[in-house]
Design an enzyme around this catalytic site. Structure first.
Site, PDB file in Angstrom:
ATOM      1  N   LYS A 117       0.811  -1.215   0.000  1.00 16.98           N
ATOM      2  CA  LYS A 117       0.000   0.000   0.000  1.00 16.98           C
ATOM      3  C   LYS A 117       0.848   1.270   0.000  1.00 16.98           C
ATOM      4  O   LYS A 117       0.384   2.317  -0.433  1.00 16.98           O
ATOM      5  CB  LYS A 117      -0.976  -0.026   1.168  1.00 16.98           C
ATOM      6  CG  LYS A 117      -2.017  -1.127   0.968  1.00 16.98           C
ATOM      7  CD  LYS A 117      -3.154  -1.083   1.934  1.00 16.98           C
ATOM      8  CE  LYS A 117      -4.217  -2.095   1.565  1.00 16.98           C
ATOM      9  NZ  LYS A 117      -3.723  -3.509   1.625  1.00 16.98           N
TER      10      LYS A 117
HETATM   11  C1  LIG Z   1      -4.286  -4.567   0.957  1.00  5.99           C
HETATM   12  C2  LIG Z   1      -3.495  -5.814   0.796  1.00  5.99           C
HETATM   13  C3  LIG Z   1      -3.865  -6.822  -0.138  1.00  5.99           C
HETATM   14  C4  LIG Z   1      -5.106  -6.728  -0.978  1.00  5.99           C
HETATM   15  O1  LIG Z   1      -5.045  -5.741  -1.958  1.00  5.99           O
HETATM   16  P1  LIG Z   1      -6.385  -5.210  -2.697  1.00  5.99           P
HETATM   17  O2  LIG Z   1      -5.948  -4.058  -3.488  1.00  5.99           O
HETATM   18  O3  LIG Z   1      -7.335  -4.840  -1.588  1.00  5.99           O
HETATM   19  O4  LIG Z   1      -6.910  -6.336  -3.520  1.00  5.99           O
HETATM   20  C5  LIG Z   1      -3.038  -7.925  -0.262  1.00  5.99           C
HETATM   21  N1  LIG Z   1      -1.939  -8.076   0.506  1.00  5.99           N
HETATM   22  C6  LIG Z   1      -1.571  -7.153   1.413  1.00  5.99           C
HETATM   23  C7  LIG Z   1      -0.368  -7.403   2.246  1.00  5.99           C
HETATM   24  C8  LIG Z   1      -2.327  -5.988   1.593  1.00  5.99           C
HETATM   25  O5  LIG Z   1      -1.953  -5.067   2.505  1.00  5.99           O
END
Ligand SMILES: *Cc1c(COP(=O)(O)O)cnc(C)c1O
Length: 475
Positions: A117
């Site tokens: 993120k």
């Molecule tokens: C947020 C997240 C996901 C999922 O991503 P999306 O964009 O919501 O599909 C997968 N792995 C980790 C470690 C995350 O923080």
């Protein structure tokens, strides 16, 4: 470039108008009126940009096709401020490493909070600061987190002018490492609020506060959730960067396997593919919360109730519905906004599902858009983590293990498969200990963070108390 709503609102908006927004006024999600096309010549130019210069300049190339209300020099400066080796741990920013055979891992989790993120949130921090300064405005971000989103938002906004963050989290429910990451931030514009309750209580509080429109307007409250278009756009860049690393020429194709929750990450892959990036397949990997796997296998989209939403060992994928999914369905339906509004509007809230299995367009999810899917269980993740560690000498986190497990089921001869690494193992140490019998490696910068001073306000799950706290701190 103008942006529309997936539910047909006739108003068109420019990038900076939707930058600070979540949903469109009609409840839809924003998408560009059309996807800019990257032809063979431009793809070759971008390969050179990637090779000769760096990730920041590639990001600028991609972003400038979608953003025409920030001067080019400023946008380039924002990209260069965001994507530095200092913040993301290497010059490559998203280095690709070989796992075995034609399977690779693209590392998206070497930013400040060790989860993917950061890739989008760090850019968002700079964009917010830029736009708020230009307007002479301030913004108070209110959010709820069970871990990754909240810390990524705080690390992105901590030193930014004009922005305050109020982040609620369920008290005592995040991993000690995640708590230490968030609560050790002492910046005056960052407010950690630990709610005596569960994640849903936090989300309900955020909804209640944002639902009070007078309060929302008076205190200029916004969000940074994954439906924000700028976040999605930032993620498009690393699909190009992964492609350039896995191939030597643009006649080749690659596939991606993406550990998915709210469909933000893989939706960025869909956008890259729509732009003309030679992607063979986009493989959606889910855990036991398999809303998306079920859809791509059957055409049935069935939102889960809280009793059917499981707490798993890949917790950032524990979702009951996928908040970005509407964007893809809009494209799948030939951009029919009226039908999209029907599917995702009140009927979905009432019935809890929609069913496209009998619609000829559903088959196009696979044939035309390249989607495939799979799921993993806790046992699969432990097996995959063990196998990668013992046989291949690579330690991966449980979310990446979801992707590797599912990727292996979708390999096609001659086409490199890139599994996206979305977090580092240290964030989910308990599961790594369960799989390997030892603690994962800890990057030097995170040594001893559990012992740092912490700043957090503990509060009952009470909307009024949270509002009161915000009033006192929105000076
Ligand atoms: C947020 C997240 C996901 C999922 O991503 P999306 O964009 O919501 O599909 C997968 N792995 C980790 C470690 C995350 O923080």
């Amino acid at each position: 470039m103008l942006y529309l709503s997936t539910r047909g609102d006739p108003q068109r908006r420019r990038f900076c108008e939707i930058l600070l927004e979540g949903l469109a006024p009609d409840g839809g999600l924003y998408l560009p009126e059309q996807y800019p096309q990257v032809d063979a010549r431009r793809l070759q130019e971008w390969r050179h940009v990637w090779q000769a210069r760096d990730y920041a300049d590639l990001a600028f190339e991609v972003l400038s096709l979608y953003i025409d209300d920030i001067p080019a020099d400023d946008l380039l400066a924002l990209c260069r401020k965001t994507y530095t080796a200092q913040v993301f741990g290497s010059e490559a920013i998203v280095p690709l490493r070989h796992l075995e055979g034609e399977l690779h891992i693209e590392a998206l989790s070497n930013g400040p909070t060790l989860a993917f993120k950061d890739m989008a949130m760090q850019l968002l921090g700079h964009l917010f600061e830029y736009e708020l300064t230009r307007r002479g405005e301030e913004l108070n971000i209110l959010g709820a987190t069970s871990g990754d989103t909240g810390s990524a938002a705080e690390y992105a906004m901590r030193d930014k002018r004009g922005v305050r963050v109020f982040m609620t989290s369920p008290q005592g429910r995040m991993s000690p490492f995640q708590q230490a990451q968030m609560f050790s931030l002492l910046d005056p514009n960052i407010h950690n609020i630990a709610i005596e309750g569960v994640f849903d209580d936090c989300q309900d509080i955020v909804k209640a506060v944002s639902g009070d429109l007078a309060f929302k307007r008076q205190f200029r409250i916004g969000t940074v959730n994954s439906i924000n278009w700028a976040r999605l756009l930032a993620q498009v860049v690393y699909y190009f960067a992964g492609y350039f690393q896995a191939t030597s020429g643009n006649e080749q194709k690659v596939s991606f396997c993406v550990p998915s929750g709210n469909f933000g990450n893989v939706c960025a892959g869909h956008v890259a593919r729509q732009m003309g990036l030679p992607i063979d397949r986009l493989v959606v990997a889910t855990n036991e919360n398999d809303v998306l796997d079920e859809f791509f296998r059957t055409g049935l989209y069935r939102v889960r109730g809280s009793a059917d939403t499981f707490e798993t060992s890949s917790p950032s994928m524990d979702i009951s519905k996928a908040s970005n999914f509407e964007r893809f369905v809009f494209d799948l339906l030939g951009r029919d906004a009226q039908r999209t509004a029907q599917l995702f509007g009140p009927a979905l809230a009432r019935d809890g599902f929609f069913d496209l299995s009998a619609d000829p367009l559903f088959a196009q999810a696979a044939t035309r858009h390249g989607f495939a899917s799979g799921r993993s269980t806790h046992a699969n993740r432990l097996d995959t983590i063990r196998d990668c560690d013992q046989r291949l000498g690579q330690t991966i986190d449980p979310h990446t293990a979801d992707a590797v497990k599912v990727a292996r089921e979708h390999m096609r001869h001659g086409i490199p498969m890139i599994a996206l690494e979305t977090a580092l193992p240290i964030k989910f140490a308990a599961t790594l200990v369960e799989a390997l019998g030892r603690e994962p490696e800890r990057p030097a910068a995170f040594e001893g963070i559990e012992q740092l001073p912490k700043r957090v306000q503990v509060m009952p799950a009470d909307v009024q108390k949270v509002k009161q706290y915000m009033v006192e701190h929105c000076a």
